[in-house]
Each structure stands twice: as structure tokens, then as C-alpha cells.
Design a protein around this motif. Sequence first.
Motif: not given
Length: 245
Positions: A93-101
Motif C-alpha cells: 500500500e502507498f499514500e501518494l505517488h508522484v512522477t514529474t517526467a
Amino acid sequence: MEDYARNVAAAMATTLGPRLVGVYLHGSAVLGGFDARRSDVDVLVVCEGPMTAVEESAAAQRLSRERLPCPAHGLELSIVTFSAAQHPTARPEFELHVTTAPEDTKCVDGRDREGDPDLVLHFAVCRNAGRLLGPGRPAPEAFAPVPDDLVLAQLASELRWCTGHAPGEYAVLNACRAWRFAVDGALVSKVDGGRWALDLVSGADGELVRTALDRQRCLPAAELDPRAVQRFVHHALGRITEVSA
């Protein structure tokens, strides 16, 4: 890249305050083979408990390309709870996933999702080689050991995905690093996996791996034959299956 990674850690410290367990650099930046032209800056953040909506919004803003431009291909960051890091599963489980490519900018709320299987390998790499950015618990304290069967299953899943979605060099070198783990349990970069495999293959396979290494390092190299790539990946999957059986 070092300054950028420290700025990411500072942003997370501001967002989570005393609930921050640690911010950990992983991926090619710690395993080797990092190339700003094509590599992401891979970061895992561990917090004491679930994030609030306010914290998630603040994290997304502070990590955005506009607020924090990335000097590499992009940022790939996930925030997980300490409990998730201590109890690895096939889909953590995860809280937040961020990608900026540029071609894949997103911010994903993980609270209503089943989890992210990619985190299996991220946890394993952080446990073995993750670098703590700023204050916090050392990586071996934040991340519990990941069972080999979970790692092998995720390596095999990634290889199946590679054959239809990833560039040929990515698929070949990912197959090499998966093969390496199946042989001796070492988690290495794609480039180091390819170098290791060169001692074990010859002929057409050797040329395939050498070409994949050149392309991964942005050196002049021929296109990879998709049929040869698929065959090589299929053989690697066979080796992993033999170990898992």
C-alpha cells in the motif's frame, strides 16, 4: 542531482514534520548507471502513519516540476507508511505517488487503491542500498527484508511487461539483472546486470547485450531486433521460473 535530492527531502520534512521516518534515494542513483538524460530520480518516503488530505496536497505542490524542477528525466517518488515498509506484500500500500517526467506527470492518491507491485523492488533496493537523505532512520531500520519469492515474482512480472511496452535495451538489461538475482540474490542496476551477463553469454546473445548496454548509455548503436529481445527475455523468465519452482 544531489542538490535536487536534498531539496526533495527538505520538502518532505516540511510537509510531514515529526511524522517523517526518512527520505531514501534508490534506483540507479545508488545502484549505478544513472544518466540524467534518461534516468529518473527515485525516492521513497516513509511516514509514521497515514497522510492527511492536507499533507497530500502540500506534498504534490512542493514536488511539482514548477516548484522543484528536476535536473534529470524526472522525479519518481512514493510515500508509504512505516507499517507498509515493515510488512512487505506483493502489492504494498502507498499514500501518494508522484512522477514529474514531461511525458508522465501525475500525482496518484493511493488510499483507495489495491497497492503498487513496483514497490516490492523499491523496498528491496532501499533495504540493501538506499541512501538516507537528511535526518531519519537508516534504511535497514525503516525497511524490513523482502522475501526472495516476492522479489522473483515481481522481476518476472516486470519482464513480461517489458516485452510489449519498454524499449529493447530496457527489456534486455532488465532480463540480465533479473537473471543475476536468480543466480546469487544480488540486486544490481540494469547496466551492472548487463555487464555481469556478458561473462555468461556469447555469439548473438553477447552482441545483443553489448548493443543494449551502448544504447542504455546513449552511445551510437544499432536498433535491437524485437524478435531477439523477446527470445532473450523468454530465456531469462525460464531461469527465474526454475529458481522459483
